[in-house]
Design a protein around this motif. Structure first.
Motif, PDB file in Angstrom:
ATOM      1  N   HIS A 228       0.849  -1.189   0.000  1.00 13.80           N
ATOM      2  CA  HIS A 228       0.000   0.000   0.000  1.00 13.80           C
ATOM      3  C   HIS A 228       0.889   1.246   0.000  1.00 13.80           C
ATOM      4  N   ILE A 229       0.678   2.127  -0.954  1.00 16.96           N
ATOM      5  CA  ILE A 229       1.390   3.415  -1.001  1.00 16.96           C
ATOM      6  C   ILE A 229       0.332   4.493  -0.801  1.00 16.96           C
ATOM      7  N   VAL A 254       6.586  13.787   0.889  1.00 17.50           N
ATOM      8  CA  VAL A 254       5.419  14.063   0.046  1.00 17.50           C
ATOM      9  C   VAL A 254       5.833  14.371  -1.388  1.00 17.50           C
ATOM     10  N   SER A 255       6.976  15.025  -1.570  1.00 16.52           N
ATOM     11  CA  SER A 255       7.379  15.467  -2.909  1.00 16.52           C
ATOM     12  C   SER A 255       7.596  14.326  -3.884  1.00 16.52           C
ATOM     13  N   ILE A 256       7.933  13.130  -3.378  1.00 15.00           N
ATOM     14  CA  ILE A 256       8.222  12.015  -4.286  1.00 15.00           C
ATOM     15  C   ILE A 256       6.965  11.232  -4.646  1.00 15.00           C
ATOM     16  N   VAL A 261       3.900   7.268  -8.065  1.00 15.02           N
ATOM     17  CA  VAL A 261       2.650   6.806  -8.677  1.00 15.02           C
ATOM     18  C   VAL A 261       2.797   6.761 -10.204  1.00 15.02           C
ATOM     19  N   SER A 262       3.417   7.801 -10.784  1.00 12.84           N
ATOM     20  CA  SER A 262       3.602   7.816 -12.239  1.00 12.84           C
ATOM     21  C   SER A 262       4.468   6.663 -12.700  1.00 12.84           C
ATOM     22  N   ILE A 272      -0.956   7.999 -17.116  1.00 13.33           N
ATOM     23  CA  ILE A 272      -0.337   8.800 -16.057  1.00 13.33           C
ATOM     24  C   ILE A 272      -0.926  10.201 -15.980  1.00 13.33           C
ATOM     25  N   VAL A 273      -1.671  10.609 -17.010  1.00 16.40           N
ATOM     26  CA  VAL A 273      -2.272  11.944 -16.996  1.00 16.40           C
ATOM     27  C   VAL A 273      -3.542  11.957 -16.147  1.00 16.40           C
TER      28      VAL A 273
END
Length: 593
Positions: A228-229, A254-256, A261-262, A272-273
């Motif tokens: 789970h991410i 948080v920044s990564i 996810v992409s 990914i959009v």
């Protein structure tokens, strides 16, 4: 010649013990040491006749050590053999349940080298001596480990299985992930300034690629079924589901999060959009030599996209019915039902209850060269060489209902429908069972009776269900008490009262729980076992289905005919010291006894 220092009741033939081919594991590194067989006899762990038989077997198997022969024969336990080897070589035993390696010690050996040597550095003393635990304390092996470490070593001994477990838990794929995260943050800042965010996941050497790879690798090492991410206000939380329970693995900045996810979306062939709608994808990859299929599901939360990856390790063994945890009588009855020429057997339970594993164990029971066995699944989790398997592909128009229709034109004898999700699939499966085919399938339901009601709720006519379904087996998975830290205990009164619901005999037994150790990550549980409820569809149950009897009435009739409920079976596992009452309450939907 005597086998030990004491007089033996049974004489040992001189030629057998005087064989000129000595086993390195039998030789002491110190002058005057006793041979392994003598020490085992002196310690009362073996009789002289057992040692003689093992030596004869060793003479017929060149290259095999005496210890290997004894373990293979079941003559001695691994712990007893290790303790004897430690005494023979004058080295101390170490309890790896309680002792783990210090930070930095494991860096002296790479993980592949540690696994090859079955050795693990535990600590480094001030004088540079490395304390190493290994399974084979013979002089030759100690020299090999010393050369690999490159420093003086202080040898300790533990059973090989425990050393291997300790290696698996000590070498973390997540080690060093902080440097990858920092590198990503630096690159991310540069990209922001250059307005080139689209290159965030383009390179395989990119830090985010390494982060995702390490998370998946560690999940497999930890035997996780799901990763789970989860984005939160101030961090990205990563959790592993191991043996049915979620555990925190690590926190990411948080920044990564969006880049992670992409990256996963790209691997799973997803868009990914699109970040607002839920998406599903699938990843096929190889991790440390193991082929893995990963089902990916994303959904938007208030803090960003959450990802769940279900790991399907294709290297897992296919279990036979008696390995799943079925009691002997249930396994025998279920096996009889599986050999019916036609009809339908349903496996019921919630997501993650082990239904697919049971269905494949069932196929292994009935698969034979004279039968055409076909399956339709989403996804194909195990592969059989002798079975025709179809993968659901919604994009290509291959659905359960459509695929099942095509299977019926392939002259099948046995059909496995991975899951009955809709009325169309249910109707075709039921009609297949009525037209001379044997059908296996799974249904999401809480117990065996509920599975029949699920078919009724889908709109399948009562006479079709009564005529086609021959048995329903409901199941759950509960965690086993860790065998390494297992100890007997007296359950508290509230647990005894819970067990009393399922008969007075359930309140007496060898109750046990795990105290927590390195091998179970301090949880007290290691691995899982199935809990089963088998309901053959008898004439009485068929009549009640035709009358649309209530859940409770059907359940009462099934119990009067000998069905043991999930709760009763779970109580028997608690009584046998295999699991605990809190674990049963956590895993099994409990209704009144």
């Amino acid at each position: 010649m005597k086998l030990g220092r004491h007089r033996m009741a049974e004489p040992v033939p001189e030629p057998v013990l005087a064989t000129p081919r000595h086993d390195p594991a039998d030789e002491s590194v110190r002058a005057g040491g006793l041979r392994l067989g003598e020490l085992l006899v002196d310690a009362g762990r073996l009789s002289a006749s057992q040692v003689v038989a093992a030596l004869r077997a060793q003479a017929e198997q060149p290259g095999h050590r005496l210890g290997e022969i004894l373990l293979g024969q079941g003559a001695v336990s691994e712990h007893a053999l290790t303790a004897t080897l430690a005494a023979q070589q004058h080295v101390p035993l170490v309890d790896l349940r309680l002792v783990g390696p210090e930070p930095g010690a494991t860096a002296l050996l790479t993980e592949p080298r540690a696994r090859a040597l079955v050795a693990l550095p535990l600590s480094v003393a001030e004088d540079g001596t490395v304390r190493v635990v290994l399974a084979d304390p013979t002089a030759e092996h100690v020299a090999e480990v010393r050369a690999a470490v490159g420093k003086p070593i202080d040898v300790q001994v533990a059973p090989a299985s425990e050393v291997e477990l300790a290696i698996g838990s000590s070498y973390r794929a997540l080690t060093g992930i902080e440097s990858q995260v920092k590198e990503f943050q630096i690159q991310d800042e540069v990209r922001r300034e250059a307005a080139k965010m689209e290159t965030a996941v383009a390179s395989d050497a990119a830090p985010v690629v390494q982060v995702v790879q390490r998370v998946i690798t560690q999940g497999l090492r930890d035997r996780a079924s799901d990763i789970h991410i989860e984005p939160q206000e101030d961090k990205i939380r990563v959790r592993f589901r191991v043996d049915g329970a979620l555990h925190d693995a690590l926190d990411l900045p948080v920044s990564i999060g969006p880049a992670v996810v992409s990256r996963i979306k790209i691997m799973g062939g997803m868009n990914i959009v699109e970040r607002r709608r839920p998406q599903d994808g699938q990843i096929a990859m190889s991790v440390e030599g193991r082929d893995v299929d990963i089902r990916v599901a994303t959904t938007a939360t208030i803090w960003g996209e959450k990802v769940v990856m279900r790991l399907l390790d294709k290297s897992r063994p296919l279990y036979k019915l008696h390995d799943l945890g079925m009691p002997t009588d249930i396994a025998a009855r279920y096996s009889q039902l599986l050999h019916s020429p036609y009809g339908m057997v349903i496996c019921a339970g919630p997501t993650g209850a082990g239904k697919t594993t049971t269905l494949y164990g069932s196929l292994g029971e009935i698969n034979s060269p004279d039968r055409n066995v076909m399956t339709i699944e989403d996804p194909v989790e195990y592969t059989f060489e002798s079975i025709n398997q179809i993968q659901i592909n919604e994009a290509a128009g291959v659905t359960f209902a459509g695929g099942l229709r095509s299977i019926l034109r392939q002259d099948p004898d046995v059909i496995l429908v991975g899951e009955i999700r809709d009325v169309e699939t249910a109707r075709i499966a039921v009609q297949s069972a009525l037209t001379g085919h044997f059908v296996l399938s799974s249904v999401h339901a809480t117990d065996a009776v509920s599975a029949l009601h699920r078919l009724l709720d889908m709109g399948i006519e009562t006479f079709l269900i009564a005529s086609s379904v021959t048995a329903v087996v409901a199941q759950r998975l509960v965690r086993r008490v860790c065998p390494h830290c297992k100890e007997s205990f007296t359950p508290p009164p509230e647990q005894v009262e819970f067990l009393r619901q399922f008969g007075d005999s359930a309140t007496r037994g060898d109750f046990a729980h795990g105290t927590g150790c390195n091998f179970c990550s301090q949880t007290g549980f290691l691995d899982r076992i199935g809990v089963y409820e088998l309901m053959p569809v008898t004439e009485g149950i068929r009549e009640m289905v035709l009358e649309r009897a209530s859940h409770e009435d059907l359940r009462k009739l099934a119990r009067s005919e000998g069905m043991r409920t999930l709760q009763e079976e779970a109580a028997s596992l608690v009584q046998a010291g295999i699991t605990t009452v809190p674990e049963v309450l956590r895993s099994i939907y409990v209704v009144g006894g």
